[in-house]
Design a protein around this motif. Structure first.
Motif, PDB file in Angstrom:
ATOM      1  N   UNK A 228      41.896  38.546  39.197  1.00  0.00           N
ATOM      2  CA  UNK A 228      42.592  39.374  40.183  1.00  0.00           C
ATOM      3  C   UNK A 228      43.319  38.471  41.155  1.00  0.00           C
ATOM      4  N   UNK A 229      44.428  38.949  41.682  1.00  0.00           N
ATOM      5  CA  UNK A 229      45.186  38.172  42.660  1.00  0.00           C
ATOM      6  C   UNK A 229      44.529  38.256  44.037  1.00  0.00           C
ATOM      7  N   UNK A 230      44.764  37.268  44.878  1.00  0.00           N
ATOM      8  CA  UNK A 230      44.239  37.350  46.257  1.00  0.00           C
ATOM      9  C   UNK A 230      44.684  38.643  46.924  1.00  0.00           C
ATOM     10  N   UNK A 231      43.753  39.256  47.636  1.00  0.00           N
ATOM     11  CA  UNK A 231      44.016  40.541  48.263  1.00  0.00           C
ATOM     12  C   UNK A 231      43.695  41.728  47.388  1.00  0.00           C
TER      13      UNK A 231
ATOM     14  N   UNK B  71      34.200  36.488  38.041  1.00  0.00           N
ATOM     15  CA  UNK B  71      35.279  36.971  38.891  1.00  0.00           C
ATOM     16  C   UNK B  71      36.154  35.781  39.270  1.00  0.00           C
ATOM     17  N   UNK B  72      37.431  35.876  38.942  1.00  0.00           N
ATOM     18  CA  UNK B  72      38.377  34.812  39.270  1.00  0.00           C
ATOM     19  C   UNK B  72      39.473  35.389  40.149  1.00  0.00           C
ATOM     20  N   UNK B  73      39.620  34.809  41.334  1.00  0.00           N
ATOM     21  CA  UNK B  73      40.650  35.255  42.271  1.00  0.00           C
ATOM     22  C   UNK B  73      41.700  34.151  42.361  1.00  0.00           C
ATOM     23  N   UNK B  74      42.854  34.434  41.803  1.00  0.00           N
ATOM     24  CA  UNK B  74      43.893  33.418  41.724  1.00  0.00           C
ATOM     25  C   UNK B  74      45.254  34.068  41.549  1.00  0.00           C
ATOM     26  N   UNK B  75      46.265  33.416  42.088  1.00  0.00           N
ATOM     27  CA  UNK B  75      47.632  33.902  41.899  1.00  0.00           C
ATOM     28  C   UNK B  75      48.292  33.181  40.717  1.00  0.00           C
TER      29      UNK B  75
ATOM     30  N   UNK C  36      36.838  44.299  47.904  1.00  0.00           N
ATOM     31  CA  UNK C  36      38.215  44.442  48.358  1.00  0.00           C
ATOM     32  C   UNK C  36      38.660  43.180  49.092  1.00  0.00           C
ATOM     33  N   UNK C  37      39.971  43.059  49.280  1.00  0.00           N
ATOM     34  CA  UNK C  37      40.533  41.911  50.001  1.00  0.00           C
ATOM     35  C   UNK C  37      39.981  40.596  49.473  1.00  0.00           C
ATOM     36  N   UNK C  38      39.986  40.469  48.169  1.00  0.00           N
ATOM     37  CA  UNK C  38      39.388  39.288  47.542  1.00  0.00           C
ATOM     38  C   UNK C  38      40.156  38.021  47.891  1.00  0.00           C
ATOM     39  N   UNK C  39      39.395  36.942  48.016  1.00  0.00           N
ATOM     40  CA  UNK C  39      39.936  35.628  48.372  1.00  0.00           C
ATOM     41  C   UNK C  39      39.624  34.635  47.256  1.00  0.00           C
ATOM     42  N   UNK C  40      40.388  33.570  47.148  1.00  0.00           N
ATOM     43  CA  UNK C  40      40.082  32.562  46.121  1.00  0.00           C
ATOM     44  C   UNK C  40      38.653  32.042  46.212  1.00  0.00           C
ATOM     45  N   UNK C  41      38.116  31.963  47.407  1.00  0.00           N
ATOM     46  CA  UNK C  41      36.740  31.471  47.566  1.00  0.00           C
ATOM     47  C   UNK C  41      35.684  32.462  47.085  1.00  0.00           C
ATOM     48  N   UNK C  42      36.094  33.659  46.702  1.00  0.00           N
ATOM     49  CA  UNK C  42      35.169  34.615  46.094  1.00  0.00           C
ATOM     50  C   UNK C  42      35.002  34.355  44.596  1.00  0.00           C
TER      51      UNK C  42
END
Length: 114
Positions: free
Chosen positions: A11-14, A110-114, A82-88
């Motif tokens: 998922x993308x940040x945010x 879970x990978x949070x990255x653009x 919600x409002x996921x961050x890369x550090x999540x």
């Protein structure tokens, strides 16, 4: 008792994701259920917990962004993120405490990255 976690992904940040963890087995699942996470190279850390009566606790870094809930009839715990961050970014594990034993699910990434 077996725990099956699902819902992870990229998922993308945010963005948002909803994790689920279903417990199965011929017992009454009436203990606390929760989520932990383990980032690469780090220890497994507490994220959130909910008792069968609905008492909830969160790690400070996820308060206001994550929501834990459970459906006792389905023996399932959820984590709305919600409002996921890369550090999540981490492998997320669910757990269930029954008496002296703690049961763990297999983890969902879970990978949070653009």
């Amino acid at each position: 008792v077996q725990l099956q976690a699902s819902g992870g992904g990229l998922v993308q940040p945010g963005g948002s994701l909803r994790l689920s963890c279903a417990a199965s087995g011929s017992i009454s699942v009436n203990g606390p259920m929760g989520w932990y996470r383990q980032a690469p190279g780090k220890q497994r850390d507490f994220v959130a917990v909910i008792t069968s009566g609905g008492r909830i606790s969160y790690q400070d870094s996820v308060k206001g962004r994550f929501t834990i809930s459970r459906d006792n009839a389905k023996n399932t715990v959820y984590l709305q993120m919600n409002s996921l961050k890369p550090e999540d970014t981490a492998v997320y594990y669910c757990d269930l405490i029954l008496g002296p034993r703690t049961y763990w699910g297999q983890g969902t990434l879970v990978t949070v990255s653009s």
